[in-house]
Design an enzyme around this catalytic site. Sequence first.
Site, PDB file in Angstrom:
ATOM      1  CG  ASP A   1      -2.119   0.884   0.936  1.00 20.18           C
ATOM      2  OD1 ASP A   1      -2.325   1.404   0.112  1.00 20.18           O
ATOM      3  OD2 ASP A   1      -2.543   1.257   2.265  1.00 20.18           O
TER       4      ASP A   1
ATOM      5  CG  HIS B   1      -4.029  10.434   2.324  1.00 21.31           C
ATOM      6  ND1 HIS B   1      -5.260  10.395   3.378  1.00 21.31           N
ATOM      7  CD2 HIS B   1      -3.387   9.503   2.671  1.00 21.31           C
ATOM      8  CE1 HIS B   1      -5.068   9.408   4.111  1.00 21.31           C
ATOM      9  NE2 HIS B   1      -3.643   8.822   3.888  1.00 21.31           N
TER      10      HIS B   1
ATOM     11  CD  GLU C   1      -5.897   4.615   4.360  1.00 19.03           C
ATOM     12  OE1 GLU C   1      -5.290   3.788   3.970  1.00 19.03           O
ATOM     13  OE2 GLU C   1      -5.376   5.317   5.201  1.00 19.03           O
TER      14      GLU C   1
ATOM     15  CD  GLU D   1      -5.283   2.713  -0.457  1.00 17.35           C
ATOM     16  OE1 GLU D   1      -4.475   2.149  -1.027  1.00 17.35           O
ATOM     17  OE2 GLU D   1      -5.223   2.891   0.915  1.00 17.35           O
TER      18      GLU D   1
ATOM     19  CG  ASP E   1      -5.853  -0.452   3.425  1.00 15.65           C
ATOM     20  OD1 ASP E   1      -6.137  -1.711   3.425  1.00 15.65           O
ATOM     21  OD2 ASP E   1      -4.863   0.402   3.800  1.00 15.65           O
TER      22      ASP E   1
ATOM     23  NE  ARG F   1      -7.766   6.563   9.207  1.00 17.71           N
ATOM     24  CZ  ARG F   1      -7.029   6.349   8.347  1.00 17.71           C
ATOM     25  NH1 ARG F   1      -5.978   5.799   8.263  1.00 17.71           N
ATOM     26  NH2 ARG F   1      -7.689   6.456   6.833  1.00 17.71           N
TER      27      ARG F   1
ATOM     28  CD  GLN G   1      -3.214   4.225  10.509  1.00 13.11           C
ATOM     29  OE1 GLN G   1      -4.445   4.005  10.275  1.00 13.11           O
ATOM     30  NE2 GLN G   1      -2.324   4.707   9.724  1.00 13.11           N
TER      31      GLN G   1
ATOM     32  CE  LYS H   1      -3.618   1.905   7.318  1.00 13.11           C
ATOM     33  NZ  LYS H   1      -4.380   2.678   6.232  1.00 13.11           N
TER      34      LYS H   1
ATOM     35  CB  THR I   1      -7.547  -4.830   2.154  1.00 13.68           C
ATOM     36  OG1 THR I   1      -6.575  -4.408   3.275  1.00 13.68           O
ATOM     37  CG2 THR I   1      -7.471  -3.789   0.999  1.00 13.68           C
TER      38      THR I   1
ATOM     39  CD  GLU J   1      -7.446  12.837   3.773  1.00 10.58           C
ATOM     40  OE1 GLU J   1      -6.840  13.511   3.065  1.00 10.58           O
ATOM     41  OE2 GLU J   1      -7.544  11.531   3.596  1.00 10.58           O
TER      42      GLU J   1
END
Lengths: 418, 418
Positions: B134, B141, B205, B207, B239, B243, B246, B259, B263, B364
């Site tokens: 990844d 970002h 996420e 992606e 993904d 948070r 993490q 994570k 996924t 975000e």
Amino acid sequence: MSTTNETNPTDAPHGARPASWVPGADGSPYGVTNLPYGVFRAAGREPRIGVRIADLVFDLAAAESAGLVLAAGAFGSATLNGFMALGRPQWTSVRQRLVELFTAPEHREAVEPLLVPLTEVELTLPFEVADYVDFYSSEHHASNVGQIFRPGQPPLLPNWKHLPIGYHGRAGTVVVSGTPVVRPCGQRSTPDGPVFGPSVRLDIEAEVGFVVGVPSPLGQPVAVADFTDHVFGVVLVNDWSARDVQAWEYQPLGPFLGKSFATSVSAWVTPLDALADAFVPAPEQDPAVLDYLRDDPHLGLDLRLVVEWNGERVTEPPFAGMYWTPAQQLAHLTVNGASLRTGDLYASGTVSGPERGQVGSFLELTWGGAEPVELGDGTRTFLADGDTVTVTATAPGPAGTVVALGEVTGTILPAPRR
Amino acid sequence: MSTTNETNPTDAPHGARPASWVPGADGSPYGVTNLPYGVFRAAGREPRIGVRIADLVFDLAAAESAGLVLAAGAFGSATLNGFMALGRPQWTSVRQRLVELFTAPEHREAVEPLLVPLTEVELTLPFEVADYVDFYSSEHHASNVGQIFRPGQPPLLPNWKHLPIGYHGRAGTVVVSGTPVVRPCGQRSTPDGPVFGPSVRLDIEAEVGFVVGVPSPLGQPVAVADFTDHVFGVVLVNDWSARDVQAWEYQPLGPFLGKSFATSVSAWVTPLDALADAFVPAPEQDPAVLDYLRDDPHLGLDLRLVVEWNGERVTEPPFAGMYWTPAQQLAHLTVNGASLRTGDLYASGTVSGPERGQVGSFLELTWGGAEPVELGDGTRTFLADGDTVTVTATAPGPAGTVVALGEVTGTILPAPRR
């Protein structure tokens, strides 16, 4: 009986070692109390599964075909994955049968023709690696690295004693012992900005790897107590590391190209049953760990590693002192619901003891390159082209015997010309 | 002709879209200019390879058996890996043949019986994932995350514009779109020390993932110019990220359990050939990159993502603005000699544009949870149990047509009771 049941999480009985009719087996660290599995290729033939005894490999594909062992057909494969997926009862019954074949004289006539000298075979990667995780579980190693990279700050980060720190490595570049390692190229930081070229701080990490046999479904954590249901055995690992590449790239997402060019593993997978006498109490953990990490008994493995650099013994890392145990690592790895697959490999992280002569990396041995070591052929900080590093290990077996883990060795080739 | 050759690194010709006899194909974003591959299972049958056209899937296993397409037997499999390993000339010839079958009326009689309505099939993971990497290649970002996590400091770390930052994820927990996602448990930091429990900051996420078809040997880097020789196609990726887990675990070795629980990837792999008209100049890079990362032409992909949260469109991340291109990512990933395997998946990292309505994560969108968003069913910062997130994307096709990427969707299930 060398240990009590409290320190034996496997099904393997402790006890006296039976005598073997196999030439060289008695007294060998690859005797009937060891019996590691691997995959070998004889000249002009396809790779097949075997088990090592003394300096011979027993052809398990042929043995199963001949009805000498029963393993649900799993030995008719070029990897151990099928056999490892069968589970502990089958692993134990096959092991018991092998001991019987190698000790009872009446089996000699059938077995002996299927023993091949190791000198006549090539050993290949013993299992197909599913996911590869690398932990960071030696307090001494983590402290040393902290002091070298962050002088004047606390050597351990705040999370270190609360969870076994780990990350995913590249499964596709796990190679078998003996595979040459090409010096990687990459970016490194200089006062004038990043430059590209061959790594100038190529290092080793002497580690112990645990190989998952029995998978687990997504969403279902594996408890610490279920470690021996899932883990088939142990390999030695050298997680080659380009320290200059790693230092520049690793923030904020961790090591990437500094590690992904090669990770070497031993050709032999030592079954956990062979290490029944090697389980010992692990270091006490303070602060107390969260419930899901509490293993009782809290057991490590008394594996004594030796690192040879161009044939000279430079360090002897003691695995017994690792802060986090393999059972805790497995429980942590899955506590978020991550599934396990047969062939998953998780390594301990660099094995370092408290003394300079017990560290598992040259970064530590030379203290970041500041204190070179003398070898017979010159002074070293990090690896030179042509250098060979070999990691071996032994463990206590039953009745005073010694069990050897398969060695992991590799020689550095020069970076490609560009 | 919508673009020039300078922006078309594939072999696929630009040009007018041929008309198809397949019901619903003309005007569909899954028309004959798209043709993504997947693996489907009809009731009571084994999974098999198919290609999507309109709302139908063409049974490629049956088609190859019938001699309608030739793919070296690769369609007689339950994954795309064998077909992806064949290489670009075969990918292109099969694609040309499929266009012929779907447009020339004389093939209708043979082809139509092998078209299955999507409503009658289940889609499975389209390929076996080898290694999963990844990246972190959106400047917006990375800057947003830097501002949220390290307020008052420079939003980008010093290495960010010199190399595409990336790390390895867990290949074994890559799941197909539609798979429910169980809320992971893990450690998070509190003022009173770490606690264990279900994640309270579960995020997405959005992606774009690139799927490697043709492998490369250990020790031999893949040049930026060889991108289209190795990469077969594109998937959408979510993904999922815890948070809180993490934030506590990621120093110093990067994201791990935050994570590795899941996924999600789209069920359809869009071949690069279908995106020939979507290649566009990527943002200029300043400072200049090192030689091995220099791609000329420097091309990104004009993929327009849409993120729906419980059916409401909350953001529209533009992939064209990604700082690092897929060709640069592949060259970086292998520059240390790391080999590629068929089935390697590398994802772009969260796709975020400069506006709040263009970000690819809820971290975000809600600015670290400080600015909740209103959905029809209530206020959100992070994901609630039962929430569904769906990411879709479109790209420009030839002659004003639109090519849709397969959606990636998932619904959050509650954490298991312990």
